[in-house]
Design an enzyme around this catalytic site. Structure first.
Site, PDB file in Angstrom:
ATOM      1  CB  CYS A 198      41.157  12.878  -4.435  1.00 17.14           C
ATOM      2  SG  CYS A 198      41.469  14.114  -3.202  1.00 17.14           S
ATOM      3  CG  HIS A 249      38.531  10.511  -1.035  1.00 16.68           C
ATOM      4  ND1 HIS A 249      39.711   9.523  -1.308  1.00 16.68           N
ATOM      5  CD2 HIS A 249      39.027  11.784  -0.645  1.00 16.68           C
ATOM      6  CE1 HIS A 249      40.596  10.606  -1.354  1.00 16.68           C
ATOM      7  NE2 HIS A 249      40.243  11.755  -1.094  1.00 16.68           N
ATOM      8  CD  GLU A 306      38.526   6.251  -1.848  1.00 16.18           C
ATOM      9  OE1 GLU A 306      39.800   6.764  -1.509  1.00 16.18           O
ATOM     10  OE2 GLU A 306      37.843   6.548  -2.544  1.00 16.18           O
ATOM     11  CG  ASP A 346      46.955 -14.226   8.982  1.00 15.61           C
ATOM     12  OD1 ASP A 346      45.984 -14.126   8.721  1.00 15.61           O
ATOM     13  OD2 ASP A 346      47.435 -13.130   9.450  1.00 15.61           O
TER      14      ASP A 346
END
Length: 515
Positions: free
Chosen positions: A83, A172, A174, A230
């Site tokens: 892009c 794009h 992705e 986490d």
């Protein structure tokens, strides 16, 4: 240890740059995102195996538009420009740009041209659906580039310089909307750059344990445990690296879910032999929260009080040199954004104030990972599903799910209602299908009828959403029978509730949490 294969992604401000990094990692190749102000010499020192230029919202012709240092194209490694990256590359190498008459957003049908390695394995006899988001375009490719893709409105939708291994696409790859996007990225990684897929969570665990053991040496580390994935993964990794020199502290702030504190502490002590102190500070937090209704004030009170309690407990341990935190890669990216951090919508509850206050060095073993990778690490470490797939829970806990003033009675109502929500999501098989599901206690009462009598009682709102990363979210389309069962159980089993409503707002414009 052999050097990790690495792809460097230059961020020009696209909202989906993180998706590029995730797609590369999903292919088994390690990737890092760096702001577009990074220099060619800095990138060269990182020893990348390939470079990807992201999209971005700017126009190349604008005075303050991000630029491309030509040296980035002279590193001798393959380059993929996406892009805005394609427009910048075309401009820098002598191509001709033009501004589209209308900005192009959404799907387009791409015709594949020539024998381009990016298209390996894709049917070239038909068009393939791609996703566009641009205003400018490359009108004439730079010298040495061939046009390898076009759409109905774009003569140069993709271009390639095979000799220099530089490729550019206006769409794009992705995003999921691009049908062959994953294949195109993988073709760049493995057919063009010929990289090794050596990024695995087992290799990460091995390296992380080794590096932490070397960093800490014979010193001590303190870690704040929340029971979430986490902090639990951080604790288990550190425990494997330094054993009993890890000191974990679990602070019960009085706004946890039903029996949550004791259950988490018991499990971690029993299964991982952690050196863990359970601090029951419920009264201290609740006294400070008394009469407070403003959500931002609630967050600050809980954050500051947590720091006070944790600091006291850590000092009582004696000499500690390190503080372990569950910082993830999106946090790191945000802190080095090419434009700086985005606007603060809500203050985030974490232990960010602790290192300065306590004069501790930070150790952040998960700072390279995305959330889905943390879950894979948890699996490698043998953590159970109830921790791996536990829904996100905010640091301020139920304090921001009890809308308005917090009282013991209101917390009790919410805990019981939320327990029913969790139980029904699990028993129906929906718990792992949705991103997050919970109950919210509203600051109002409504009229109802139970038996022959009139009631005037509390309202519970259900918030259940689908998401990938919590940046955006949509309300979950649960079966009506499941919603009916949750509602019926809450009204019948939780004293003081006579109405249940379902939140059907998306993010944006709404946030996932109500406060």
């Amino acid at each position: 240890m052999e050097a990790q294969t690495k792809v460097i992604i230059i961020d020009y401000g696209s909202q989906v740059t993180q998706l590029i990094a995730r797609r590369v990692r999903e292919a088994g190749v390690y990737s890092e995102i760096h702001p577009c102000i990074v220099t060619a010499d800095q990138v060269r020192a990182m020893k990348p195996a390939a470079v990807i230029l992201s999209g971005g919202p700017a126009s190349v012709g604008e005075a303050d538009a991000p630029t491309l240092e030509k040296g980035l194209l002279e590193l001798g490694v393959p380059v993929l420009a996406i892009c805005y990256g394609m427009q910048l590359l075309g401009h820098n190498l002598g191509g001709q740009l033009a501004t589209s008459e209308t900005r192009e957003y959404g799907p387009a049908d791409l015709t594949l041209l020539g024998d381009c390695p990016l298209w390996d394995g894709i049917d070239k006899s038909a068009t393939t659906r791609v996703w566009m988001s641009h205003g400018d375009k490359v009108k004439t490719p730079p010298p040495g580039f061939a046009v390898v893709g076009r759409t109905a409105t774009l003569d140069v939708a993709a271009m390639a310089d095979d000799a220099r291994r530089i490729y550019a696409v206006q769409f794009h790859p992705e995003v999921h909307h691009t049908e062959e996007g994953t294949r195109i990225i993988n073709n760049f990684l493995f057919h063009v750059a010929k990289l090794k897929a050596d990024w695995t969570m087992s290799s990460f665990v091995e390296r992380a344990i080794k590096e932490m053991a070397e960093t800490v040496g014979d010193r001590h580390v303190v870690c704040a445990l929340s029971g979430g994935i986490d902090s639990t993964v951080v604790a288990v990794l550190l425990h494997k690296a330094i054993g009993k020199r890890l000191h974990c502290i679990f602070v019960d702030n009085g706004v946890l879910r039903l029996n949550e504190g004791q259950e988490v502490v018991d499990y971690l002590r029993e299964h991982f032999d952690l050196n863990l102190k359970y601090v029951q500070a419920q009264r201290r937090f609740l006294d400070k929260l008394e009469g407070v209704e403003d959500p931002e004030q609630k967050r600050k009170i809980i954050g500051y009080t947590f720091i006070e309690v944790f600091d006291e407990e850590a000092k009582a341990l004696g000499h500690v040199d390190f503080l372990a935190q569950g910082t993830l890669y999106p946090d790191v990216i945000e802190s080095v954004s090419h434009k700086g951090p985005s606007a603060v919508i809500k203050s985030h509850h974490n232990v960010g104030g602790l290192p300065e206050k306590m004069n501790l060095k930070l150790i952040e073993p998960l700072r390279e990972l995305f959330k889905d990778e943390v879950r894979k690490v948890a699996g490698e470490l043998g953590l159970p599903d109830f921790i791996i797939w536990r829904h996100p829970f905010p640091g301020p806990g139920l304090a921001i799910r009890v809308i308005g003033e917090i009282t013991e009675e209101r917390l009790d109502i919410l805990r019981k209602a939320d327990k029913i929500v969790q139980a029904e999501l699990m028993s129906s098989g929906w718990y792992r299908k949705v991103w997050q599901g919970f109950a919210v206690l509203l600051p109002l009462k409504t009229v109802g009828v139970m038996g022959d009598g009139r009631t005037y009682e509390h309202v519970i709102a259900l918030r259940i959403v689908d998401s990938v990363d919590a940046m955006t979210a949509d309300w979950a389309r649960l079966p009506s029978e499941l919603l009916e069962r949750i509602s019926s159980r809450i009204i019948n089993e939780v004293k003081g509730v006579n109405r249940v409503v379902y939140d059907i707002s998306s993010k944006p414009p709404s946030t996932i949490e109500w406060e």
